[in-house]
Structures are given as structure tokens and as C-alpha cells.
Design an enzyme around this catalytic site. Sequence first.
Site, PDB file in Angstrom:
ATOM      1  N   ASN A 102       0.812  -1.223   0.000  1.00 56.40           N
ATOM      2  CA  ASN A 102       0.000   0.000   0.000  1.00 56.40           C
ATOM      3  C   ASN A 102       0.846   1.275   0.000  1.00 56.40           C
ATOM      4  O   ASN A 102       0.376   2.326  -0.437  1.00 56.40           O
ATOM      5  CB  ASN A 102      -0.988  -0.023   1.176  1.00 56.40           C
ATOM      6  N   HIS A 111      -4.634   3.291  14.625  1.00 51.72           N
ATOM      7  CA  HIS A 111      -5.715   2.384  14.231  1.00 51.72           C
ATOM      8  C   HIS A 111      -5.131   0.981  14.126  1.00 51.72           C
ATOM      9  O   HIS A 111      -4.816   0.501  13.064  1.00 51.72           O
ATOM     10  CB  HIS A 111      -6.289   2.836  12.889  1.00 51.72           C
ATOM     11  N   ARG A 138     -17.932   1.889  16.534  1.00 50.19           N
ATOM     12  CA  ARG A 138     -18.010   0.483  16.978  1.00 50.19           C
ATOM     13  C   ARG A 138     -18.194   0.435  18.491  1.00 50.19           C
ATOM     14  O   ARG A 138     -19.044  -0.308  19.011  1.00 50.19           O
ATOM     15  CB  ARG A 138     -16.731  -0.263  16.570  1.00 50.19           C
TER      16      ARG A 138
HETATM   17  P1  A3D Z   1     -10.978  -3.160  -2.102  1.00 48.89           P
HETATM   18  O1  A3D Z   1     -12.402  -3.497  -2.259  1.00 48.89           O
HETATM   19  O2  A3D Z   1      -9.945  -4.162  -2.476  1.00 48.89           O
HETATM   20  O3  A3D Z   1     -10.715  -1.805  -2.949  1.00 48.89           O
HETATM   21  C1  A3D Z   1      -9.448  -1.279  -3.145  1.00 48.89           C
HETATM   22  C2  A3D Z   1      -9.418  -0.716  -4.547  1.00 48.89           C
HETATM   23  O4  A3D Z   1      -8.171  -0.055  -4.729  1.00 48.89           O
HETATM   24  C3  A3D Z   1      -9.535  -1.792  -5.656  1.00 48.89           C
HETATM   25  O5  A3D Z   1     -10.641  -1.496  -6.481  1.00 48.89           O
HETATM   26  C4  A3D Z   1      -8.213  -1.665  -6.406  1.00 48.89           C
HETATM   27  O6  A3D Z   1      -8.355  -1.869  -7.801  1.00 48.89           O
HETATM   28  C5  A3D Z   1      -7.833  -0.231  -6.097  1.00 48.89           C
HETATM   29  N1  A3D Z   1      -6.415   0.074  -6.293  1.00 48.89           N
HETATM   30  C6  A3D Z   1      -5.345  -0.732  -6.043  1.00 48.89           C
HETATM   31  N2  A3D Z   1      -4.222  -0.075  -6.385  1.00 48.89           N
HETATM   32  C7  A3D Z   1      -4.597   1.153  -6.819  1.00 48.89           C
HETATM   33  C8  A3D Z   1      -3.889   2.277  -7.300  1.00 48.89           C
HETATM   34  N3  A3D Z   1      -2.545   2.281  -7.399  1.00 48.89           N
HETATM   35  N4  A3D Z   1      -4.591   3.380  -7.654  1.00 48.89           N
HETATM   36  C9  A3D Z   1      -5.932   3.390  -7.577  1.00 48.89           C
HETATM   37  N5  A3D Z   1      -6.658   2.351  -7.139  1.00 48.89           N
HETATM   38  C10 A3D Z   1      -5.993   1.240  -6.767  1.00 48.89           C
HETATM   39  O7  A3D Z   1     -10.660  -2.689  -0.606  1.00 48.89           O
HETATM   40  P2  A3D Z   1     -11.644  -1.925   0.418  1.00 48.89           P
HETATM   41  O8  A3D Z   1     -12.343  -0.828  -0.310  1.00 48.89           O
HETATM   42  O9  A3D Z   1     -12.412  -2.914   1.195  1.00 48.89           O
HETATM   43  O10 A3D Z   1     -10.547  -1.312   1.433  1.00 48.89           O
HETATM   44  C11 A3D Z   1      -9.665  -0.305   0.989  1.00 48.89           C
HETATM   45  C12 A3D Z   1      -8.598  -0.015   2.030  1.00 48.89           C
HETATM   46  O11 A3D Z   1      -9.223   0.498   3.221  1.00 48.89           O
HETATM   47  C13 A3D Z   1      -7.777  -1.221   2.494  1.00 48.89           C
HETATM   48  O12 A3D Z   1      -6.409  -0.855   2.613  1.00 48.89           O
HETATM   49  C14 A3D Z   1      -8.359  -1.551   3.863  1.00 48.89           C
HETATM   50  O13 A3D Z   1      -7.428  -2.195   4.702  1.00 48.89           O
HETATM   51  C15 A3D Z   1      -8.674  -0.165   4.352  1.00 48.89           C
HETATM   52  N6  A3D Z   1      -9.652  -0.104   5.451  1.00 48.89           N
HETATM   53  C16 A3D Z   1      -9.395   0.807   6.435  1.00 48.89           C
HETATM   54  C17 A3D Z   1     -10.271   0.931   7.494  1.00 48.89           C
HETATM   55  C18 A3D Z   1      -9.978   1.940   8.555  1.00 48.89           C
HETATM   56  O14 A3D Z   1     -10.732   2.041   9.507  1.00 48.89           O
HETATM   57  C19 A3D Z   1      -8.814   2.783   8.481  1.00 48.89           C
HETATM   58  C20 A3D Z   1     -11.414   0.135   7.561  1.00 48.89           C
HETATM   59  C21 A3D Z   1     -11.657  -0.780   6.541  1.00 48.89           C
HETATM   60  C22 A3D Z   1     -10.751  -0.883   5.476  1.00 48.89           C
END
Ligand code: A3D
Length: 320
Positions: free
Chosen positions: A96, A176, A152
Site C-alpha cells: 500500500n 488504528h 463500533r
Molecule cells: P478493495 O475493495 O480491495 O478496494 C481497493 C481498490 O483499490 C480496488 O478497487 C483496487 O483496484 C484499487 N487500487 C489498487 N491499487 C490502486 C492504485 N494504485 N490506484 C488506484 N486504485 C488502486 O478494498 P476496500 O475498499 O475494502 O478497502 C480499501 C482499504 O481500506 C484497504 O487498505 C483496507 O485495509 C482499508 N480499510 C481501512 C479501514 C480503517 O478504519 C482505516 C477500515 C476498513 C478498510
Amino acid sequence: MARPKIALIGAGQIGGTLAHLAAMKELGDVVLFDIAEGTPQGKALDIAESGPAEGFDAALKGTNDYADIAGADVCIVTAGVPRKPGMSRDDLLGINLKVMKSVGEGIAKHAPDAFVICITNPLDAMVWALQKFSGLPAAKVCGMAGVLDSARFRHFLSLEFDVSMKDVTAFVLGGHGDTMVPLTRYSTVAGIPLPDLVKMGWTTQDRLDAIVQRTRDGGAEIVGLLKTGSAFYAPATAAIEMAEAYLKDQKRVLPCAAHVDGAYGLKGTYVGVPTVIGAGGIEKVIDIKLDKDEQAMMDKSIEAVKGLVEACKGIDNSLN
Ligand code: A3D
């Protein structure tokens, strides 16, 4: 006056939910950006087609071209990979971090005046890196975690006390991760602090400790159930609350991963603290008084975040 523009960098599970929420709340026009071809376009069209029944006015566009985020007022970053069962948030750091570099450069070039909310994990280190890569003012780059972790905690407390979630306030600070700091003294039911509710017999210290632990493990609980990714409805809702606070200059008091310089004895560290969010971005970091135990938990959490930041510097020299 033109509608505000909200750019969502990453159109995965959280990105799609963000787009739907932003449109339904009419926060502005939405641009969904992703490297995956077709995904942002498909989600934008699908959500736009929910507009007639829902009755919202918002334009939605999906794109693989950073030029389309030009002039965005808010950028919410979820690009990267989420964790799978058995993974910690920290396991995502290497992959990431590279994503944050390209996202930071894209935002710097096309939306340098935006308020940026990072959600990508490991959150505190990624938002730190994103601010460095983008070069945007620190007050305009923050991370979403505290609002979700507090939500939560509030949910679990409302179940324990059988009262409305609306009347439960909570503060979860620190990084976090496993070391996050749910502050029971500053969490209340309609103003009554949790330690007083223990004394009043509403719950026991043991049950409260278990709720605190469930809050710390809140993300892993969802990952364990979903098996294919991590939480997305509540994370998206939390980030939208922050975006709305900025766009409407609400001066909301919300915990978020902010650049802390001076408060809590920190020098330029990103970590979860109470903030005021308004038109200036992070307008204030609230330096609350912690007792000895709370300070010890906060110190441990800050050390964990600093370790991740050092790991980022080890991977990418430009961050030194
Ligand atoms: P996901 O559904 O996999 O979506 C991530 C998207 O990012 C995908 O569509 C990928 O194609 C896209 N992507 C990957 N590389 C790139 C790039 N270089 N440029 C643009 N887009 C790209 O994941 P998600 O939506 O479930 O989660 C996204 C992130 O949020 C992850 O890192 C999770 O760990 C994080 N997250 C954080 C929290 C917090 O409370 C901080 C909670 C839940 C998830």
C-alpha cells in the site's frame, strides 16, 4: 454555484459505498477513480441509475485517468489492498505504500486544494506517507479511523446498556491497530461517564473491559466473518461524516488521524486524536488531559505508529 466535487481514489468495496452515500446525501458530484478498468465506470453508472428512485441530484463519473479528479474539493483514498483473515493491518504496508506514492502524486497534480481523507491501511503510516508524497498542507490531509472505532465502541455500548446509539458518545484515540486507545473516562451515556455507569451498576468493570477489547478487535471480527475482505459500510459512513464536516464547515469534534505537532508532546506525527473539522480542514487538535494509565496506552500506540513510519522510510528513501 457549482456543486462540490468529491473524488474517490479507489473504487472497491469502500469506494463504491462512499459514492452511493455521497450521492444520496447530495454532498456533491462524484468521480470514482481506480486502476481497474471498468470497475469505477460500472459502479458510477450503477449508482447513477439509483438516482431516479432515490431522487438525488448528483453527477457520477468513473475513470482510470487522474485528470478527471481535477479541482476536487474532497479526495477520499481507499486505493490499495485490504486484509484477509489471519493478516494484520501492518502486513499491508509494503504494497500500500507504493499505492500511496502514485495517489499522492495524482492528487498533488490535479487536486492540490482538496481536503484529503485517507482510509487505506495501515492507516496512520499511510496517511503520513500520503501527506509527504502529495506535499499538501498537513491540515488538509487526515486519516479516518477514530470515527469508525468510536462508532463500533458506541454500538457495543448501546447494546450493553439497551439505550439509543444516539445517546452514547465515545472517544477512541491512538493508532488504528491493536494498540488503539478507547477512553472510557471520556465516553458517556448522555453525559454520564462510563466509570460512573459501572458504579451505578449498569455494567461491571469486567464487561466493560470485554467491550473495550471487542472494539480493539472490531475490524478483525468483520474480516473473520466476511473472509474475503474487510469492513466497508461503517468505514465509508465514517469518512462521509468527516467529508460533510469539511464541506459544510460544521466544526465537528471528531477523532481522526491528524498531523500532531506540539500537542501530546508529539512532533509531526500522525496519530488518532480529537480534532475540529471545518472549512479549514483539521482546524484544531484537542490536547485532552490523560491520566497515567491512559497516557501509557497512548504512548504504546504512538510507538507502534512510529515503528510503521520508520518501516516506510526503510522502503522508500524519498520519505527520509
Ligand atoms: P478493495 O475493495 O480491495 O478496494 C481497493 C481498490 O483499490 C480496488 O478497487 C483496487 O483496484 C484499487 N487500487 C489498487 N491499487 C490502486 C492504485 N494504485 N490506484 C488506484 N486504485 C488502486 O478494498 P476496500 O475498499 O475494502 O478497502 C480499501 C482499504 O481500506 C484497504 O487498505 C483496507 O485495509 C482499508 N480499510 C481501512 C479501514 C480503517 O478504519 C482505516 C477500515 C476498513 C478498510
